[in-house]
Motif scaffolding. Structure first.
Motif, PDB file in Angstrom:
ATOM      1  N   PRO A  88      32.724  24.531  15.325  1.00  0.00           N
ATOM      2  CA  PRO A  88      33.162  25.742  16.014  1.00  0.00           C
ATOM      3  C   PRO A  88      33.869  25.495  17.350  1.00  0.00           C
ATOM      4  CG  PRO A  88      31.023  26.113  15.051  1.00  0.00           C
ATOM      5  CD  PRO A  88      31.332  24.642  14.878  1.00  0.00           C
ATOM      6  N   ASP A  89      33.603  24.354  17.983  1.00  0.00           N
ATOM      7  CA  ASP A  89      34.280  24.050  19.253  1.00  0.00           C
ATOM      8  C   ASP A  89      35.681  23.470  19.048  1.00  0.00           C
ATOM      9  OD1 ASP A  89      33.877  21.413  18.450  1.00  0.00           O
ATOM     10  OD2 ASP A  89      32.542  20.903  20.102  1.00  0.00           O
ATOM     11  N   GLY A  90      36.092  23.333  17.790  1.00  0.00           N
ATOM     12  CA  GLY A  90      37.429  22.820  17.485  1.00  0.00           C
ATOM     13  C   GLY A  90      37.485  21.332  17.231  1.00  0.00           C
ATOM     14  N   SER A  91      36.424  20.597  17.555  1.00  0.00           N
ATOM     15  CA  SER A  91      36.417  19.161  17.288  1.00  0.00           C
ATOM     16  C   SER A  91      36.351  18.931  15.778  1.00  0.00           C
ATOM     17  CB  SER A  91      35.239  18.482  17.984  1.00  0.00           C
ATOM     18  OG  SER A  91      34.013  18.999  17.505  1.00  0.00           O
ATOM     19  N   LEU A  92      36.999  17.863  15.328  1.00  0.00           N
ATOM     20  CA  LEU A  92      37.042  17.535  13.905  1.00  0.00           C
ATOM     21  C   LEU A  92      36.051  16.425  13.587  1.00  0.00           C
ATOM     22  CD1 LEU A  92      40.894  17.627  13.294  1.00  0.00           C
ATOM     23  CD2 LEU A  92      39.208  19.353  12.615  1.00  0.00           C
ATOM     24  N   PRO A 107      31.934  31.235  12.356  1.00  0.00           N
ATOM     25  CA  PRO A 107      31.854  30.022  13.169  1.00  0.00           C
ATOM     26  C   PRO A 107      31.288  30.234  14.571  1.00  0.00           C
ATOM     27  CG  PRO A 107      33.931  30.071  11.995  1.00  0.00           C
ATOM     28  CD  PRO A 107      33.262  31.393  11.738  1.00  0.00           C
ATOM     29  N   GLU A 108      31.618  31.369  15.194  1.00  0.00           N
ATOM     30  CA  GLU A 108      31.125  31.582  16.560  1.00  0.00           C
ATOM     31  C   GLU A 108      29.606  31.776  16.606  1.00  0.00           C
ATOM     32  OE1 GLU A 108      32.929  35.527  15.080  1.00  0.00           O
ATOM     33  OE2 GLU A 108      33.503  33.406  15.048  1.00  0.00           O
ATOM     34  N   ARG A 109      28.989  32.044  15.475  1.00  0.00           N
ATOM     35  CA  ARG A 109      27.529  32.201  15.426  1.00  0.00           C
ATOM     36  C   ARG A 109      26.817  30.916  15.020  1.00  0.00           C
ATOM     37  NH1 ARG A 109      26.102  38.230  13.352  1.00  0.00           N
ATOM     38  NH2 ARG A 109      27.481  39.318  14.769  1.00  0.00           N
ATOM     39  N   GLY A 152      17.213  23.088  16.164  1.00  0.00           N
ATOM     40  CA  GLY A 152      17.186  21.677  16.522  1.00  0.00           C
ATOM     41  C   GLY A 152      18.151  20.813  15.745  1.00  0.00           C
ATOM     42  N   TRP A 153      19.241  21.410  15.248  1.00  0.00           N
ATOM     43  CA  TRP A 153      20.230  20.634  14.512  1.00  0.00           C
ATOM     44  C   TRP A 153      21.130  19.908  15.503  1.00  0.00           C
ATOM     45  CZ3 TRP A 153      22.326  24.541  10.309  1.00  0.00           C
ATOM     46  CH2 TRP A 153      21.274  24.891   9.450  1.00  0.00           C
ATOM     47  N   THR A 154      21.010  18.606  15.551  1.00  0.00           N
ATOM     48  CA  THR A 154      21.860  17.806  16.435  1.00  0.00           C
ATOM     49  C   THR A 154      23.009  17.160  15.669  1.00  0.00           C
ATOM     50  OG1 THR A 154      20.362  15.922  16.158  1.00  0.00           O
ATOM     51  CG2 THR A 154      19.984  17.364  18.063  1.00  0.00           C
ATOM     52  N   PHE A 155      23.054  17.377  14.379  1.00  0.00           N
ATOM     53  CA  PHE A 155      24.149  16.852  13.556  1.00  0.00           C
ATOM     54  C   PHE A 155      25.327  17.826  13.616  1.00  0.00           C
ATOM     55  CE2 PHE A 155      20.949  18.983  10.869  1.00  0.00           C
ATOM     56  CZ  PHE A 155      21.695  20.011  10.308  1.00  0.00           C
ATOM     57  N   PRO A 156      26.542  17.355  13.308  1.00  0.00           N
ATOM     58  CA  PRO A 156      27.687  18.261  13.279  1.00  0.00           C
ATOM     59  C   PRO A 156      27.488  19.352  12.230  1.00  0.00           C
ATOM     60  CG  PRO A 156      28.423  15.971  13.228  1.00  0.00           C
ATOM     61  CD  PRO A 156      26.937  15.959  13.041  1.00  0.00           C
ATOM     62  N   TYR A 157      27.737  20.579  12.625  1.00  0.00           N
ATOM     63  CA  TYR A 157      27.645  21.740  11.722  1.00  0.00           C
ATOM     64  C   TYR A 157      29.063  22.302  11.638  1.00  0.00           C
ATOM     65  CZ  TYR A 157      25.688  26.237   9.955  1.00  0.00           C
ATOM     66  OH  TYR A 157      25.374  27.361   9.215  1.00  0.00           O
ATOM     67  N   LEU A 158      29.692  22.088  10.502  1.00  0.00           N
ATOM     68  CA  LEU A 158      31.127  22.295  10.337  1.00  0.00           C
ATOM     69  C   LEU A 158      31.426  23.518   9.477  1.00  0.00           C
ATOM     70  CD1 LEU A 158      31.949  18.550   9.570  1.00  0.00           C
ATOM     71  CD2 LEU A 158      31.797  19.674  11.813  1.00  0.00           C
ATOM     72  N   TYR A 159      32.644  24.032   9.621  1.00  0.00           N
ATOM     73  CA  TYR A 159      33.049  25.225   8.887  1.00  0.00           C
ATOM     74  C   TYR A 159      34.128  24.865   7.872  1.00  0.00           C
ATOM     75  CZ  TYR A 159      34.931  29.903   8.015  1.00  0.00           C
ATOM     76  OH  TYR A 159      35.376  31.044   7.425  1.00  0.00           O
ATOM     77  N   ASP A 160      33.838  25.147   6.603  1.00  0.00           N
ATOM     78  CA  ASP A 160      34.749  24.882   5.488  1.00  0.00           C
ATOM     79  C   ASP A 160      35.479  26.185   5.132  1.00  0.00           C
ATOM     80  OD1 ASP A 160      36.002  23.901   3.195  1.00  0.00           O
ATOM     81  OD2 ASP A 160      34.156  23.812   2.003  1.00  0.00           O
ATOM     82  N   GLU A 161      36.444  26.557   5.964  1.00  0.00           N
ATOM     83  CA  GLU A 161      37.119  27.848   5.796  1.00  0.00           C
ATOM     84  C   GLU A 161      37.815  27.970   4.445  1.00  0.00           C
ATOM     85  OE1 GLU A 161      40.240  30.797   8.135  1.00  0.00           O
ATOM     86  OE2 GLU A 161      40.038  28.723   8.792  1.00  0.00           O
ATOM     87  N   ILE A 184      27.574  21.622   6.514  1.00  0.00           N
ATOM     88  CA  ILE A 184      28.830  22.327   6.227  1.00  0.00           C
ATOM     89  C   ILE A 184      28.512  23.766   5.809  1.00  0.00           C
ATOM     90  CG2 ILE A 184      30.869  22.436   4.745  1.00  0.00           C
ATOM     91  CD1 ILE A 184      30.714  19.392   4.482  1.00  0.00           C
ATOM     92  N   ASN A 185      29.133  24.709   6.501  1.00  0.00           N
ATOM     93  CA  ASN A 185      29.021  26.123   6.152  1.00  0.00           C
ATOM     94  C   ASN A 185      30.266  26.494   5.348  1.00  0.00           C
ATOM     95  OD1 ASN A 185      29.058  28.917   6.056  1.00  0.00           O
ATOM     96  ND2 ASN A 185      29.042  29.206   8.264  1.00  0.00           N
ATOM     97  N   PRO A 186      30.099  26.770   4.037  1.00  0.00           N
ATOM     98  CA  PRO A 186      31.253  27.064   3.194  1.00  0.00           C
ATOM     99  C   PRO A 186      31.479  28.554   2.919  1.00  0.00           C
ATOM    100  CG  PRO A 186      29.402  26.609   1.795  1.00  0.00           C
ATOM    101  CD  PRO A 186      28.898  26.539   3.231  1.00  0.00           C
ATOM    102  N   ASN A 187      30.683  29.433   3.508  1.00  0.00           N
ATOM    103  CA  ASN A 187      30.691  30.828   3.072  1.00  0.00           C
ATOM    104  C   ASN A 187      31.896  31.632   3.535  1.00  0.00           C
ATOM    105  OD1 ASN A 187      28.418  30.661   1.531  1.00  0.00           O
ATOM    106  ND2 ASN A 187      27.061  31.631   3.011  1.00  0.00           N
ATOM    107  N   ASP A 188      32.197  32.665   2.774  1.00  0.00           N
ATOM    108  CA  ASP A 188      33.238  33.647   3.096  1.00  0.00           C
ATOM    109  C   ASP A 188      32.713  34.506   4.241  1.00  0.00           C
ATOM    110  OD1 ASP A 188      35.032  35.733   3.262  1.00  0.00           O
ATOM    111  OD2 ASP A 188      34.791  36.398   1.190  1.00  0.00           O
ATOM    112  N   VAL A 189      33.183  34.245   5.457  1.00  0.00           N
ATOM    113  CA  VAL A 189      32.649  34.961   6.614  1.00  0.00           C
ATOM    114  C   VAL A 189      33.207  36.372   6.724  1.00  0.00           C
ATOM    115  CG1 VAL A 189      32.159  32.829   7.841  1.00  0.00           C
ATOM    116  CG2 VAL A 189      34.321  34.016   8.252  1.00  0.00           C
ATOM    117  N   GLY A 190      34.260  36.686   5.980  1.00  0.00           N
ATOM    118  CA  GLY A 190      34.733  38.061   5.926  1.00  0.00           C
ATOM    119  C   GLY A 190      33.689  38.959   5.282  1.00  0.00           C
ATOM    120  N   ALA A 191      33.043  38.446   4.248  1.00  0.00           N
ATOM    121  CA  ALA A 191      32.006  39.194   3.547  1.00  0.00           C
ATOM    122  C   ALA A 191      30.628  39.006   4.193  1.00  0.00           C
ATOM    123  CB  ALA A 191      31.959  38.772   2.082  1.00  0.00           C
ATOM    124  N   TYR A 192      30.429  37.885   4.878  1.00  0.00           N
ATOM    125  CA  TYR A 192      29.139  37.559   5.493  1.00  0.00           C
ATOM    126  C   TYR A 192      29.362  37.166   6.948  1.00  0.00           C
ATOM    127  CZ  TYR A 192      27.132  37.983   0.922  1.00  0.00           C
ATOM    128  OH  TYR A 192      26.727  38.493  -0.288  1.00  0.00           O
TER     129      TYR A 192
END
Length: 193
Positions: A23-27, A88-90, A99-108, A75-83
């Protein structure tokens, strides 16, 4: 709650490469963790009661696995328009709360979820040092309201085997959770892929 089981991708499958944004834009992606002793790819989201049920346990276990040399990526793969709860901002607040210290990424585009054959959240894919699939399935037998404590025993046993260079336990049971919320045209078996 309608439970969807994981698809149980064939063992030995190579980890599909990806690079996705946090969500912060880092890849972040598979190339960043090429030297890790193993790779755990977890398909997760914020709104799913099954993810919420295991979220704290996953945070605790993942911290130890990362200390031992396994790369962990959510990895969050969900359709955020519907959910919109999965937007990503949440994601950062949800990750921090558990306590998730691993990267949590968005699969748009949902292309990474499709490449992995992910079916539900949570859905776990553990690859060995050579990035061959060693384990896919449940964290443990706990489910919301079944009274079984969250231990992560099944996934932890597989991680320990990968770290030891041994085969993961052969008794691998599907994860169960909320179905991935596919955007129209991205559902498994559609031409949108």
């Amino acid at each position: 709650m309608v439970a969807t089981p994981s698809s149980m991708l064939p063992l030995g499958t190579r980890a599909p490469d990806f690079q996705l944004p946090a969500p912060d834009g880092s890849l972040h992606g598979t190339a960043d963790v090429a030297d890790a002793a193993g790779l755990l790819v977890a398909f997760l989201c914020n709104h799913c009661p099954y993810v919420q049920h295991v979220a704290d346990g996953l945070g605790r276990l993942a911290a130890g696995w990362m200390d031992d040399g396994v790369a962990v990526v959510g990895i969050n793969p969900n359709d955020v328009g519907a959910y919109p709860e999965d937007a990503p901002e949440r994601m950062p607040a949800f990750a921090a709360r558990h306590g998730w210290t691993f990267p949590y990424l968005y699969d748009e585009t949902q292309q990474v979820a499709a490449a992995y054959g992910a079916a539900c959240t949570p859905d776990f894919f553990l690859f060995d040092r050579d990035r061959a699939l060693a384990y896919r399935g449940q964290m443990d037998g706990s489910r919301p309201s079944n009274g079984v404590p969250v231990t992560g025993a099944d996934l932890d046993a597989a991680v320990r085997a990968v770290l030891a260079g041994e085969p993961a336990p052969s008794d691998q049971r599907p994860s169960v959770g909320c179905s991935i919320k596919w955007r129209p045209g991205m559902e498994p078996g559609t031409a949108g892929r």
